[in-house]
Structure formats: C-alpha cells, structure tokens
Design a protein around this motif. Structure first.
Motif, PDB file in Angstrom:
ATOM      1  N   GLU A 113       0.004   1.949  -3.309  1.00 33.19           N
ATOM      2  CA  GLU A 113       0.901   2.161  -2.160  1.00 33.19           C
ATOM      3  C   GLU A 113       0.152   2.309  -0.833  1.00 33.19           C
ATOM      4  O   GLU A 113       0.530   1.678   0.163  1.00 33.19           O
ATOM      5  CB  GLU A 113       1.814   3.362  -2.403  1.00 33.19           C
ATOM      6  N   PRO A 114      -0.906   3.138  -0.764  1.00 31.51           N
ATOM      7  CA  PRO A 114      -1.627   3.220   0.510  1.00 31.51           C
ATOM      8  C   PRO A 114      -2.214   1.884   0.954  1.00 31.51           C
ATOM      9  O   PRO A 114      -2.364   1.643   2.157  1.00 31.51           O
ATOM     10  CB  PRO A 114      -2.750   4.237   0.228  1.00 31.51           C
ATOM     11  N   VAL A 123       6.989  -0.070   2.934  1.00 31.73           N
ATOM     12  CA  VAL A 123       7.180   0.430   1.569  1.00 31.73           C
ATOM     13  C   VAL A 123       8.474   1.243   1.465  1.00 31.73           C
ATOM     14  O   VAL A 123       9.250   1.085   0.516  1.00 31.73           O
ATOM     15  CB  VAL A 123       5.960   1.278   1.137  1.00 31.73           C
ATOM     16  N   GLY A 124       8.720   2.105   2.450  1.00 29.19           N
ATOM     17  CA  GLY A 124       9.935   2.925   2.429  1.00 29.19           C
ATOM     18  C   GLY A 124      11.195   2.074   2.419  1.00 29.19           C
ATOM     19  O   GLY A 124      12.133   2.350   1.662  1.00 29.19           O
ATOM     20  N   GLY A 125      11.210   1.021   3.231  1.00 27.63           N
ATOM     21  CA  GLY A 125      12.364   0.128   3.293  1.00 27.63           C
ATOM     22  C   GLY A 125      12.595  -0.595   1.970  1.00 27.63           C
ATOM     23  O   GLY A 125      13.722  -0.684   1.484  1.00 27.63           O
ATOM     24  N   LEU A 126      11.518  -1.083   1.372  1.00 24.31           N
ATOM     25  CA  LEU A 126      11.634  -1.782   0.083  1.00 24.31           C
ATOM     26  C   LEU A 126      12.159  -0.842  -0.989  1.00 24.31           C
ATOM     27  O   LEU A 126      12.984  -1.215  -1.823  1.00 24.31           O
ATOM     28  CB  LEU A 126      10.263  -2.345  -0.330  1.00 24.31           C
ATOM     29  N   GLU A 127      11.692   0.420  -0.948  1.00 22.71           N
ATOM     30  CA  GLU A 127      12.171   1.398  -1.931  1.00 22.71           C
ATOM     31  C   GLU A 127      13.657   1.684  -1.731  1.00 22.71           C
ATOM     32  O   GLU A 127      14.426   1.719  -2.698  1.00 22.71           O
ATOM     33  CB  GLU A 127      11.350   2.695  -1.819  1.00 22.71           C
ATOM     34  N   ALA A 135      10.149  -9.435  -4.060  1.00 23.83           N
ATOM     35  CA  ALA A 135      10.318  -9.176  -2.625  1.00 23.83           C
ATOM     36  C   ALA A 135       9.137  -8.366  -2.079  1.00 23.83           C
ATOM     37  O   ALA A 135       8.694  -8.580  -0.949  1.00 23.83           O
ATOM     38  CB  ALA A 135      11.630  -8.431  -2.382  1.00 23.83           C
ATOM     39  N   TRP A 136       8.638  -7.450  -2.919  1.00 23.42           N
ATOM     40  CA  TRP A 136       7.419  -6.711  -2.518  1.00 23.42           C
ATOM     41  C   TRP A 136       6.258  -7.691  -2.343  1.00 23.42           C
ATOM     42  O   TRP A 136       5.473  -7.592  -1.408  1.00 23.42           O
ATOM     43  CB  TRP A 136       7.041  -5.681  -3.586  1.00 23.42           C
ATOM     44  N   ARG A 137       6.149  -8.623  -3.271  1.00 24.82           N
ATOM     45  CA  ARG A 137       5.053  -9.592  -3.173  1.00 24.82           C
ATOM     46  C   ARG A 137       5.172 -10.425  -1.908  1.00 24.82           C
ATOM     47  O   ARG A 137       4.186 -10.660  -1.213  1.00 24.82           O
ATOM     48  CB  ARG A 137       5.017 -10.512  -4.392  1.00 24.82           C
ATOM     49  N   GLU A 138       6.405 -10.878  -1.615  1.00 29.66           N
ATOM     50  CA  GLU A 138       6.593 -11.681  -0.399  1.00 29.66           C
ATOM     51  C   GLU A 138       6.175 -10.898   0.833  1.00 29.66           C
ATOM     52  O   GLU A 138       5.517 -11.426   1.734  1.00 29.66           O
ATOM     53  CB  GLU A 138       8.059 -12.121  -0.271  1.00 29.66           C
ATOM     54  N   ALA A 139       6.561  -9.612   0.865  1.00 26.22           N
ATOM     55  CA  ALA A 139       6.221  -8.781   2.028  1.00 26.22           C
ATOM     56  C   ALA A 139       4.705  -8.641   2.156  1.00 26.22           C
ATOM     57  O   ALA A 139       4.156  -8.692   3.268  1.00 26.22           O
ATOM     58  CB  ALA A 139       6.871  -7.406   1.880  1.00 26.22           C
ATOM     59  N   PHE A 140       4.033  -8.492   1.027  1.00 24.40           N
ATOM     60  CA  PHE A 140       2.575  -8.338   1.072  1.00 24.40           C
ATOM     61  C   PHE A 140       1.901  -9.649   1.451  1.00 24.40           C
ATOM     62  O   PHE A 140       0.964  -9.681   2.258  1.00 24.40           O
ATOM     63  CB  PHE A 140       2.078  -7.825  -0.282  1.00 24.40           C
ATOM     64  N   ARG A 141       2.392 -10.757   0.881  1.00 26.20           N
ATOM     65  CA  ARG A 141       1.822 -12.072   1.220  1.00 26.20           C
ATOM     66  C   ARG A 141       1.910 -12.357   2.718  1.00 26.20           C
ATOM     67  O   ARG A 141       1.019 -12.950   3.308  1.00 26.20           O
ATOM     68  CB  ARG A 141       2.560 -13.201   0.469  1.00 26.20           C
ATOM     69  N   GLU A 142       3.032 -11.923   3.306  1.00 25.58           N
ATOM     70  CA  GLU A 142       3.182 -12.143   4.752  1.00 25.58           C
ATOM     71  C   GLU A 142       2.266 -11.243   5.560  1.00 25.58           C
ATOM     72  O   GLU A 142       1.859 -11.586   6.665  1.00 25.58           O
ATOM     73  CB  GLU A 142       4.641 -11.892   5.170  1.00 25.58           C
ATOM     74  N   ALA A 143       1.929 -10.072   5.003  1.00 25.81           N
ATOM     75  CA  ALA A 143       1.174  -9.078   5.771  1.00 25.81           C
ATOM     76  C   ALA A 143      -0.341  -9.291   5.683  1.00 25.81           C
ATOM     77  O   ALA A 143      -1.068  -8.968   6.619  1.00 25.81           O
ATOM     78  CB  ALA A 143       1.523  -7.676   5.275  1.00 25.81           C
TER      79      ALA A 143
END
Ligand SMILES: [Mn+2]
Length: 249
Positions: A113-114, A123-127, A135-143
C-alpha cells in the motif's frame, strides 16, 4: 551517521576495485540518500580504483517513498560508480501484480500500500468503490513512469566478483551457484541461514533483518531492517578487507 570498520580476511576481490553492497531499503529514500553521501565521501579517498555499487533488492514496500527510491536508483546515482541492481522478493510482488492483478491481496499484505500511495494512486478511493483488482492495476499502470517499469523489469538475480557472490535472500545449500533457482535467490531463509557448509563463494545477502550485520564463514547478511530500525547498512570490500558503512535515524 556511524561508520564501523571491521577486519582483514582471506576472501578477496581483485586489486584496483572497491565494492559497496547496500542492503534492503524499503522506501527509506532519506536513509539511502545519506548512505550514498557517506559512500561518495569514502570513495573520494580511494583514488583511481574501479568503484562498484551493488544493491541487494527490496527497494519498495513498507516504507514511505518507494517511488523516490526507484527514481534515485534509476536516474540519479553518482557517475563515478558502476552499479548493479538485484531483484528482491518485493520487486517480484510488484511485477507479479502488474502481470496478474489477482496478486493484489498478497502484495497489500506485504507492504504494497505505501508503494501505491508513493506513486499517487488513490488507494482510499479504490477501497471505497470496492474496486476490482484489475482497476487497481490500471491505476498503478497509469501512475508508474515507464522508466521505473524498465528499471524494475531489468534487475539481476545475482552478481559475482572475486570470492563473493551477491544475492537478495540467499542460496540453496548443495546447489552450484550457477544452478540456483530464482525462487531460492529471492525467498530462502532457514535452510540457507542455518547452513554451515561453504557455498563456493562468500554469499552477501539481505532479506532477513537483524539488528547488526551478520558475519559467518560462508555468508554476510547486511539487512539491518531500515524500515523498522532506521538503520541502513553498506558492506565495503577492498582486496582482503571488509568495512561496514551505516546510517541511522
Ligand atoms: Mn526480501
């Protein structure tokens, strides 16, 4: 900062070389920065020797600034050093999650998480949305910047110089160094830590934190648990000498 000199031994690295091996960083870019400053000061005094940095893996997870650690390692190391970057099991978690998002829970349980937060993932929004792992993966790939992915996908499994071999976790006793399995190099603990047999070279490793560096006849452990203890350690090797360089907060 503290600096502790140790001893002369029969194991050597070739003349004209100085090696600095750096233990598990886990997002503590503040400590990494301090340790590199200490190493640069030390290296400035050794003249024309070839200077090599070897990072033992676990750059990410648990600590506050994994993004900052990867950025520093991949773009801002001092020019006068050759650098080798080994893969730790935490980089493997990150890569596994990118290949297959069902690894999300495993990664989060192991301090992911950190890492996501350091890259600006919401992370808070995804939770709150109860988002699927994809969707978590997509967010990380974009970041995550492409050059960080390139760095993380091109890490080495082991590096050898002179009488030493450098790995993240350890090696499986009884297996030749060139035939070690990836999973052992990234994960092994007890069979390796307990073994008293020679491994062919002195194994310099991280992965299993201890309050102080551990020196045995067949291995040297330099994971001083930076993220738990605030102490980050480097082992300096020059011909037949060993020195520990440490920073503590
Ligand atoms: Mn590890």
């Amino acid at each position: 900062m503290k600096k502790a000199t140790f001893e002369s031994v029969t194991a050597t690295i070739p003349a004209g070389e100085v090696v600095y091996a750096i233990g598990d960083i886990h997002g503590r870019v503040d400590l990494l920065h301090e340790l590199l400053t200490l190493i640069e000061q030390d290296a400035a005094a050794v003249g024309k020797a070839r200077k090599t940095l070897i990072f033992l893996g676990d750059y990410v997870d648990r600590g506050p600034d994994s993004r900052g650690v990867v950025e520093l390692l991949s773009t801002r190391l001092p020019d006068e050093f050759d650098a080798h970057f080994l893969i730790g099991n935490h980089e493997q978690f990150l890569l596994d999650f990118l290949d297959d998002p069902t690894w999300l829970d495993v990664w989060l349980r192991n301090g992911g998480e950190p890492t996501l937060l350091s890259y600006g993932v919401d992370v808070g929004g995804l939770e709150r949305q109860g988002a699927e792992p994809g969707a978590w993966r997509e967010a990380f790939r974009e970041a995550i910047p492409e050059r960080h992915l390139h760095f993380l996908r091109n890490l080495e499994l082991q590096y050898q110089i002179g009488d030493y071999v450098f790995v993240h976790a350890g090696v499986r006793p009884g297996v030749p160094l060139d035939e070690q399995r990836r999973a052992d190099l990234l994960w092994i603990r007890h069979e390796f830590l307990r073994s008293q047999e020679p491994f062919g070279k002195i194994v310099v490793h991280g992965h299993t934190p201890e309050r102080e560096p551990v020196m045995r006849s067949n291995r040297i452990g330099i994971d001083t648990g930076a993220v738990f203890t605030g102490c980050l350690t480097a082992l300096r090797l020059e011909s037949g000498t060993r020195t520990f360089l440490q920073v503590a907060s």
